[in-house]
Design a protein around this motif. Structure first.
Motif, PDB file in Angstrom:
ATOM      1  N   PRO A 129      65.870  64.022  12.262  1.00  0.00           N
ATOM      2  CA  PRO A 129      65.003  63.039  12.940  1.00  0.00           C
ATOM      3  C   PRO A 129      65.560  62.502  14.246  1.00  0.00           C
ATOM      4  O   PRO A 129      64.813  61.948  15.067  1.00  0.00           O
ATOM      5  CB  PRO A 129      64.881  61.901  11.894  1.00  0.00           C
ATOM      6  N   TYR A 130      66.876  62.649  14.471  1.00  0.00           N
ATOM      7  CA  TYR A 130      67.508  62.045  15.658  1.00  0.00           C
ATOM      8  C   TYR A 130      67.990  63.088  16.663  1.00  0.00           C
ATOM      9  O   TYR A 130      68.610  62.723  17.664  1.00  0.00           O
ATOM     10  CB  TYR A 130      68.705  61.188  15.232  1.00  0.00           C
ATOM     11  N   ILE A 131      67.701  64.345  16.425  1.00  0.00           N
ATOM     12  CA  ILE A 131      68.321  65.400  17.216  1.00  0.00           C
ATOM     13  C   ILE A 131      67.865  65.377  18.669  1.00  0.00           C
ATOM     14  O   ILE A 131      68.566  65.860  19.561  1.00  0.00           O
ATOM     15  CB  ILE A 131      68.053  66.785  16.585  1.00  0.00           C
ATOM     16  N   PHE A 132      66.664  64.789  18.931  1.00  0.00           N
ATOM     17  CA  PHE A 132      66.175  64.712  20.309  1.00  0.00           C
ATOM     18  C   PHE A 132      66.560  63.395  20.988  1.00  0.00           C
ATOM     19  O   PHE A 132      66.179  63.166  22.133  1.00  0.00           O
ATOM     20  CB  PHE A 132      64.650  64.867  20.354  1.00  0.00           C
ATOM     21  N   GLU A 133      67.296  62.533  20.269  1.00  0.00           N
ATOM     22  CA  GLU A 133      67.755  61.288  20.875  1.00  0.00           C
ATOM     23  C   GLU A 133      68.918  61.575  21.830  1.00  0.00           C
ATOM     24  O   GLU A 133      69.720  62.483  21.606  1.00  0.00           O
ATOM     25  CB  GLU A 133      68.223  60.294  19.800  1.00  0.00           C
ATOM     26  N   ARG A 134      69.023  60.773  22.877  1.00  0.00           N
ATOM     27  CA  ARG A 134      70.062  61.025  23.871  1.00  0.00           C
ATOM     28  C   ARG A 134      71.454  60.827  23.270  1.00  0.00           C
ATOM     29  O   ARG A 134      71.687  59.883  22.513  1.00  0.00           O
ATOM     30  CB  ARG A 134      69.886  60.113  25.086  1.00  0.00           C
ATOM     31  N   PHE A 135      72.328  61.741  23.616  1.00  0.00           N
ATOM     32  CA  PHE A 135      73.739  61.744  23.211  1.00  0.00           C
ATOM     33  C   PHE A 135      73.947  61.915  21.704  1.00  0.00           C
ATOM     34  O   PHE A 135      75.058  61.752  21.220  1.00  0.00           O
ATOM     35  CB  PHE A 135      74.464  60.468  23.680  1.00  0.00           C
ATOM     36  N   TYR A 136      72.867  62.236  21.001  1.00  0.00           N
ATOM     37  CA  TYR A 136      73.049  62.422  19.559  1.00  0.00           C
ATOM     38  C   TYR A 136      73.507  63.856  19.294  1.00  0.00           C
ATOM     39  O   TYR A 136      72.904  64.809  19.752  1.00  0.00           O
ATOM     40  CB  TYR A 136      71.744  62.161  18.798  1.00  0.00           C
ATOM     41  N   ARG A 137      74.587  63.950  18.524  1.00  0.00           N
ATOM     42  CA  ARG A 137      75.097  65.272  18.130  1.00  0.00           C
ATOM     43  C   ARG A 137      75.470  65.194  16.661  1.00  0.00           C
ATOM     44  O   ARG A 137      76.081  64.222  16.198  1.00  0.00           O
ATOM     45  CB  ARG A 137      76.324  65.657  18.951  1.00  0.00           C
ATOM     46  N   SER A 138      75.053  66.219  15.920  1.00  0.00           N
ATOM     47  CA  SER A 138      75.380  66.243  14.499  1.00  0.00           C
ATOM     48  C   SER A 138      76.878  66.463  14.322  1.00  0.00           C
ATOM     49  O   SER A 138      77.577  66.907  15.234  1.00  0.00           O
ATOM     50  CB  SER A 138      74.599  67.357  13.790  1.00  0.00           C
ATOM     51  N   ASP A 139      77.351  66.143  13.128  1.00  0.00           N
ATOM     52  CA  ASP A 139      78.779  66.300  12.864  1.00  0.00           C
ATOM     53  C   ASP A 139      79.214  67.752  12.999  1.00  0.00           C
ATOM     54  O   ASP A 139      80.321  68.035  13.446  1.00  0.00           O
ATOM     55  CB  ASP A 139      79.095  65.797  11.453  1.00  0.00           C
ATOM     56  N   LEU A 140      78.333  68.685  12.624  1.00  0.00           N
ATOM     57  CA  LEU A 140      78.696  70.101  12.731  1.00  0.00           C
ATOM     58  C   LEU A 140      78.826  70.524  14.187  1.00  0.00           C
ATOM     59  O   LEU A 140      79.748  71.242  14.567  1.00  0.00           O
ATOM     60  CB  LEU A 140      77.637  70.966  12.029  1.00  0.00           C
ATOM     61  N   SER A 141      77.914  70.088  15.040  1.00  0.00           N
ATOM     62  CA  SER A 141      77.977  70.473  16.451  1.00  0.00           C
ATOM     63  C   SER A 141      79.159  69.802  17.138  1.00  0.00           C
ATOM     64  O   SER A 141      79.723  70.341  18.085  1.00  0.00           O
ATOM     65  CB  SER A 141      76.670  70.096  17.158  1.00  0.00           C
ATOM     66  N   ARG A 142      79.558  68.630  16.646  1.00  0.00           N
ATOM     67  CA  ARG A 142      80.675  67.935  17.253  1.00  0.00           C
ATOM     68  C   ARG A 142      81.982  68.710  17.070  1.00  0.00           C
ATOM     69  O   ARG A 142      82.889  68.608  17.869  1.00  0.00           O
ATOM     70  CB  ARG A 142      80.814  66.545  16.623  1.00  0.00           C
ATOM     71  N   ASN A 143      82.052  69.504  16.027  1.00  0.00           N
ATOM     72  CA  ASN A 143      83.268  70.260  15.770  1.00  0.00           C
ATOM     73  C   ASN A 143      83.367  71.512  16.620  1.00  0.00           C
ATOM     74  O   ASN A 143      84.390  72.174  16.644  1.00  0.00           O
ATOM     75  CB  ASN A 143      83.340  70.656  14.290  1.00  0.00           C
TER      76      ASN A 143
END
Length: 469
Positions: free
Chosen positions: A411-425
């Motif tokens: 639900p938040y993937i299109f929010e600015r600067f939001y990155r999932s924990d998996l993508s952060r790695n």
């Protein structure tokens, strides 16, 4: 002075009910009064006409008036409360019913027994109860006038005892109905007012809690009123939205701190090593400096681009293009990048789809999606791009078999600067606003973008553009 909603609604209902009762009573009383008066006048006229007819029938064809039996006339006069007198052409009295009972009625009409009722009836129907009246009618025998008939009556002759009882009952009925309707209206107004005000008070309480900073509250109302339920749902949606925005704000602060800390830490470490004489300045180490500075520059540029998107409407330079050929060109430029990592980039493009679109913005949209898929592919990854015309829409799908996105992050993937924990790695992770910009560009064209994803199965982005926008 502020008045509570319960009092205001109750007072409004009561005034409406009271006004309706007064208006309905006045109209009904006026209408019934006029009709009843007409009825009484017609009835009185009929009584007199019957008296005249009875006399005409008795005296018709008779030469000697003194031999006529007047008992029927006497009974009718007493029954109908009339004074009847018959005179010949010489004004001699042939018959009289007598006035004793009429005088008694006149006394009653002016006394205490009927006086109050008489006053009420005068007010109600406009009939004078105490005035004595006589009317003259010709006595015709064989179509020849042989005398005259005198019919006398008090005003009360208009009214029988049944008529007086009817009017009295009707007035009492109006009064009882008005009181009952008023009591019923008060009860209903209180019930309805409480049904409306109670859930509104709960919603107000929720809003006050939100104002205090408590975003975990929820307006729970039990109401069958559509507008109140919708207001409650809107309030709860607002609470959830604010709660989500608060969570995103906190996460944004954390993400920005993380994104800025990494390059700054690298630069600081290298400068300390130079200052302590541990490292000698060389082109390789200066290249690291450049990369970190470039990374921060790109981050600042992304912030600026996003700010422009949010502050002003996106200016589009649309033109009519073959979107099928344009998409093939963009994919062709990505082929070498994918091949270098042994990734597969397949297409399924319906040819000759023409629509109005901003070519540069379209390139940015597709580039962002293909770059995003590329970053999160696993070894031997695969991306497929589809284009087709469906229900007057241009439908574009970008499907990959990468690491996927956790369900809680979707639900938040299109929010600015939001990155999932998996993508952060991922080392290749960006600033987290690429998809935000993509969504803004798609919506500027009047389209929509949708996301489906599962962990370790991949992600699918679907874009709908109006075919002729």
């Amino acid at each position: 002075m502020k008045v509570s909603l319960v009092k205001k609604l109750s007072l409004g209902f009561i005034l409406a009910v009271l006004g309706s009762i007064i208006l309905a009573s006045a109209i009904s009383n006026y209408t019934v009064g006029n009709k009843f008066k007409d009825y009484l006048v017609d009835e009185h006229k009929e009584k007199i006409d019957n008296a005249v007819k009875i006399i005409d029938d008795l005296y018709g064809g008779q030469k000697n008036f003194s031999q006529i039996n007047n008992d029927e006339i006497q009974r009718y006069a007493e029954l109908q409360e009339l004074y009847i007198e018959i005179r010949d052409l010489n004004d001699n009295t042939i018959y009289t019913s007598g006035k004793s009972y009429l005088q008694h009625r006149g006394m009653m009409g002016n006394g205490n027994m009927i006086g109050p009722m008489a006053g009420m009836m005068r007010n109600y129907s406009g009939i004078n109860m105490g005035e004595y009246t006589e009317e003259n009618y010709p006595l015709n025998i064989d179509e020849k006038e042989e005398g005259k008939i005198i019919v006398g009556y008090f005003g009360t002759s208009y009214l029988s005892s049944a008529s007086v009882t009817f009017i009295s009952t009707l007035n009492h009925s109006f009064l009882i109905s008005a009181i009952a309707a008023l009591i019923f209206g008060v009860i209903i107004s209180i019930i309805i007012s409480r049904q409306i005000s109670k859930p509104l008070a709960k919603i107000t309480e929720t809003a006050n809690e939100m104002r205090k900073g408590n975003l975990n509250v929820k307006a729970v109302v039990n109401s069958s009123t559509k507008e109140i339920v919708e207001l409650s749902d809107s309030m709860n949606y607002l609470v959830e939205s604010l709660n989500s925005q608060e969570m995103l704000r906190k996460r944004l602060t954390s993400d920005m701190a993380h994104e800025l800390r990494t390059p700054l830490t690298t630069l600081k470490t290298h400068i300390e090593a130079f200052a302590d004489g541990i490292w000698e300045p060389n082109s390789e180490r200066f290249e690291v400096f450049f990369e970190e500075i470039d990374r921060m520059t790109k981050m600042i540029d992304d912030l600026r681009d996003l700010s422009k998107l949010e502050q002003t409407s996106i200016g589009l330079n649309k033109s009519r293009i073959d979107i099928s050929k344009e998409l093939e060109k963009i994919i062709y430029t990505f082929k070498p990048l994918y091949s270098k990592e042994n990734y597969e980039l397949d297409t399924s493009i319906t040819p000759n789809i023409v629509t109005m679109i901003d070519v540069d913005k379209f390139k940015q949209i597709i580039t962002n999606l293909l770059s995003n898929s590329y970053k999160y592919l696993k070894p031997n990854g695969k991306v497929k791009v589809e284009l087709k015309n469906e229900n007057e829409n241009v439908v574009i799908k970008v499907i990959d078999n990468g690491i996927g996105i956790p369900e809680k992050d979707i639900p938040y993937i299109f929010e600015r600067f939001y990155r999932s924990d998996l993508s952060r790695n991922k080392k290749t992770g960006g600033s987290g606003i690429g998809l935000t910009i993509t969504k803004a560009l798609v919506e500027a064209h009047g389209g929509n973008i949708y996301l489906e994803s599962k962990i370790n199965q991949g992600t699918k982005f679907t874009i709908h553009f109006p075919l002729n926008n």
